[in-house]
Design a protein around this motif. Sequence first.
Motif, PDB file in Angstrom:
ATOM      1  N   GLN A  82     -99.938  34.532  -9.302  1.00  0.00           N
ATOM      2  CA  GLN A  82     -99.795  35.960  -9.589  1.00  0.00           C
ATOM      3  C   GLN A  82     -98.849  36.632  -8.595  1.00  0.00           C
ATOM      4  OE1 GLN A  82    -103.784  37.495  -9.544  1.00  0.00           O
ATOM      5  NE2 GLN A  82    -104.263  36.694 -11.581  1.00  0.00           N
ATOM      6  N   SER A  83     -98.790  36.100  -7.371  1.00  0.00           N
ATOM      7  CA  SER A  83     -97.896  36.642  -6.345  1.00  0.00           C
ATOM      8  C   SER A  83     -96.487  36.069  -6.449  1.00  0.00           C
ATOM      9  CB  SER A  83     -98.453  36.334  -4.949  1.00  0.00           C
ATOM     10  OG  SER A  83     -99.710  36.930  -4.773  1.00  0.00           O
ATOM     11  N   GLY A  84     -96.270  35.121  -7.372  1.00  0.00           N
ATOM     12  CA  GLY A  84     -94.960  34.516  -7.561  1.00  0.00           C
ATOM     13  C   GLY A  84     -94.583  33.499  -6.502  1.00  0.00           C
ATOM     14  N   LEU A  85     -95.562  32.917  -5.830  1.00  0.00           N
ATOM     15  CA  LEU A  85     -95.277  31.998  -4.729  1.00  0.00           C
ATOM     16  C   LEU A  85     -95.326  30.522  -5.119  1.00  0.00           C
ATOM     17  CD1 LEU A  85     -97.262  33.795  -1.891  1.00  0.00           C
ATOM     18  CD2 LEU A  85     -94.843  33.994  -2.466  1.00  0.00           C
ATOM     19  N   VAL A  86     -95.807  30.214  -6.320  1.00  0.00           N
ATOM     20  CA  VAL A  86     -95.929  28.822  -6.757  1.00  0.00           C
ATOM     21  C   VAL A  86     -94.584  28.327  -7.260  1.00  0.00           C
ATOM     22  CG1 VAL A  86     -97.063  27.283  -8.414  1.00  0.00           C
ATOM     23  CG2 VAL A  86     -98.374  29.100  -7.310  1.00  0.00           C
ATOM     24  N   VAL A  87     -94.158  27.139  -6.800  1.00  0.00           N
ATOM     25  CA  VAL A  87     -92.855  26.605  -7.211  1.00  0.00           C
ATOM     26  C   VAL A  87     -92.960  25.553  -8.309  1.00  0.00           C
ATOM     27  CG1 VAL A  87     -91.719  27.128  -5.028  1.00  0.00           C
ATOM     28  CG2 VAL A  87     -92.755  24.874  -5.354  1.00  0.00           C
ATOM     29  N   ASP A  88     -94.160  25.101  -8.654  1.00  0.00           N
ATOM     30  CA  ASP A  88     -94.330  24.177  -9.774  1.00  0.00           C
ATOM     31  C   ASP A  88     -95.722  24.346 -10.379  1.00  0.00           C
ATOM     32  OD1 ASP A  88     -95.998  22.912  -7.927  1.00  0.00           O
ATOM     33  OD2 ASP A  88     -94.867  21.071  -7.859  1.00  0.00           O
ATOM     34  N   GLU A  89     -95.892  23.802 -11.565  1.00  0.00           N
ATOM     35  CA  GLU A  89     -97.184  23.886 -12.245  1.00  0.00           C
ATOM     36  C   GLU A  89     -98.217  23.029 -11.511  1.00  0.00           C
ATOM     37  OE1 GLU A  89     -97.961  25.683 -15.095  1.00  0.00           O
ATOM     38  OE2 GLU A  89     -95.987  26.569 -14.788  1.00  0.00           O
ATOM     39  N   LYS A 102    -102.918  19.166  -7.800  1.00  0.00           N
ATOM     40  CA  LYS A 102    -102.139  19.842  -6.777  1.00  0.00           C
ATOM     41  C   LYS A 102    -101.024  20.697  -7.334  1.00  0.00           C
ATOM     42  CE  LYS A 102     -99.358  15.830  -5.800  1.00  0.00           C
ATOM     43  NZ  LYS A 102     -98.889  15.051  -4.685  1.00  0.00           N
ATOM     44  N   PHE A 103    -100.481  21.517  -6.431  1.00  0.00           N
ATOM     45  CA  PHE A 103     -99.278  22.291  -6.707  1.00  0.00           C
ATOM     46  C   PHE A 103     -98.574  22.528  -5.385  1.00  0.00           C
ATOM     47  CE2 PHE A 103    -102.519  25.432  -5.828  1.00  0.00           C
ATOM     48  CZ  PHE A 103    -101.882  26.445  -5.138  1.00  0.00           C
ATOM     49  N   HIS A 104     -97.348  23.079  -5.460  1.00  0.00           N
ATOM     50  CA  HIS A 104     -96.541  23.294  -4.266  1.00  0.00           C
ATOM     51  C   HIS A 104     -96.098  24.751  -4.154  1.00  0.00           C
ATOM     52  CE1 HIS A 104     -96.093  18.977  -5.105  1.00  0.00           C
ATOM     53  NE2 HIS A 104     -96.100  18.867  -3.801  1.00  0.00           N
ATOM     54  N   ILE A 105     -95.938  25.182  -2.927  1.00  0.00           N
ATOM     55  CA  ILE A 105     -95.358  26.488  -2.625  1.00  0.00           C
ATOM     56  C   ILE A 105     -94.284  26.263  -1.567  1.00  0.00           C
ATOM     57  CG2 ILE A 105     -97.410  27.824  -3.261  1.00  0.00           C
ATOM     58  CD1 ILE A 105     -98.152  28.002  -0.317  1.00  0.00           C
ATOM     59  N   GLU A 106     -93.382  27.223  -1.430  1.00  0.00           N
ATOM     60  CA  GLU A 106     -92.332  27.129  -0.414  1.00  0.00           C
ATOM     61  C   GLU A 106     -92.195  28.477   0.264  1.00  0.00           C
ATOM     62  OE1 GLU A 106     -87.544  26.277  -0.197  1.00  0.00           O
ATOM     63  OE2 GLU A 106     -88.708  25.299  -1.758  1.00  0.00           O
ATOM     64  N   ASP A 107     -92.236  28.468   1.589  1.00  0.00           N
ATOM     65  CA  ASP A 107     -92.159  29.735   2.315  1.00  0.00           C
ATOM     66  C   ASP A 107     -90.707  30.194   2.467  1.00  0.00           C
ATOM     67  OD1 ASP A 107     -90.978  28.637   4.624  1.00  0.00           O
ATOM     68  OD2 ASP A 107     -92.650  29.141   5.940  1.00  0.00           O
ATOM     69  N   TRP A 113     -95.150  23.418   1.131  1.00  0.00           N
ATOM     70  CA  TRP A 113     -96.583  23.200   1.304  1.00  0.00           C
ATOM     71  C   TRP A 113     -97.147  22.588   0.033  1.00  0.00           C
ATOM     72  CZ3 TRP A 113     -99.242  24.127   5.794  1.00  0.00           C
ATOM     73  CH2 TRP A 113     -98.585  24.898   6.761  1.00  0.00           C
ATOM     74  N   GLU A 114     -97.927  21.541   0.192  1.00  0.00           N
ATOM     75  CA  GLU A 114     -98.643  20.904  -0.907  1.00  0.00           C
ATOM     76  C   GLU A 114    -100.093  21.364  -0.792  1.00  0.00           C
ATOM     77  OE1 GLU A 114     -98.365  16.478  -2.170  1.00  0.00           O
ATOM     78  OE2 GLU A 114     -99.909  16.616  -0.619  1.00  0.00           O
ATOM     79  N   LEU A 115    -100.615  21.967  -1.842  1.00  0.00           N
ATOM     80  CA  LEU A 115    -102.002  22.401  -1.871  1.00  0.00           C
ATOM     81  C   LEU A 115    -102.699  21.530  -2.893  1.00  0.00           C
ATOM     82  CD1 LEU A 115    -100.135  24.925  -1.052  1.00  0.00           C
ATOM     83  CD2 LEU A 115    -102.240  26.198  -1.313  1.00  0.00           C
ATOM     84  N   TYR A 116    -103.757  20.834  -2.495  1.00  0.00           N
ATOM     85  CA  TYR A 116    -104.357  19.834  -3.372  1.00  0.00           C
ATOM     86  C   TYR A 116    -105.834  19.637  -3.101  1.00  0.00           C
ATOM     87  CZ  TYR A 116    -104.399  16.557   0.546  1.00  0.00           C
ATOM     88  OH  TYR A 116    -104.652  15.955   1.749  1.00  0.00           O
ATOM     89  N   THR A 117    -106.463  18.964  -4.061  1.00  0.00           N
ATOM     90  CA  THR A 117    -107.807  18.457  -3.861  1.00  0.00           C
ATOM     91  C   THR A 117    -107.794  16.983  -4.244  1.00  0.00           C
ATOM     92  OG1 THR A 117    -110.168  18.806  -4.284  1.00  0.00           O
ATOM     93  CG2 THR A 117    -108.699  19.098  -6.148  1.00  0.00           C
ATOM     94  N   LEU A 118    -108.448  16.180  -3.472  1.00  0.00           N
ATOM     95  CA  LEU A 118    -108.530  14.743  -3.710  1.00  0.00           C
ATOM     96  C   LEU A 118    -109.574  14.485  -4.793  1.00  0.00           C
ATOM     97  CD1 LEU A 118    -107.821  11.801  -2.906  1.00  0.00           C
ATOM     98  CD2 LEU A 118    -109.673  11.966  -1.222  1.00  0.00           C
TER      99      LEU A 118
END
Length: 145
Positions: A82-89, A102-107, A113-118
């Motif tokens: 919603q904040s437009g920070l996600v760079v992929d689905e 997982k998904f990725h964001i870029e500052d 940054w990889e945000l994930y759950t195993l």
Amino acid sequence: MKVHMSLSTKNIEKTTKFYEALFGEKPVKLKEDYVKFDPKNVALNIYFHLVDESTKISNSQHLGFEFTSKSELESTYNLLAQSGLVVDEKTESICCYANQDKFHIEDPSGYKWELYTLLADTDKKNSENSNCCVGDDFENKSKCG
């Protein structure tokens, strides 16, 4: 124990806004050339120091946050999207011998940054739909293994 990180940035204002959105809280210290976050729900102390425009920022590797549940990851994904920070689905894929959601964001400085759950460990290194390599190799999956 918590992780401490010091990273360079060329724009304190944009970096501050990005990490306020990521952590959902204000920095604990903000100066014109420095910003520090000590998120309540992350064992992390991270700060960014201002460098001049001519300084090369090495951001060829990726950083990440592992979430303890799919629901926590999903909630964070929705907020950051919603904040437009996600760079992929957000996808489920195999990477680094693990099945992950997982998904990725870029500052603003280009840190990925990889945000994930195993979900489960696996004997495979990566899958076709994996964004396994991030940084310089993000687009070149042949180097993923």
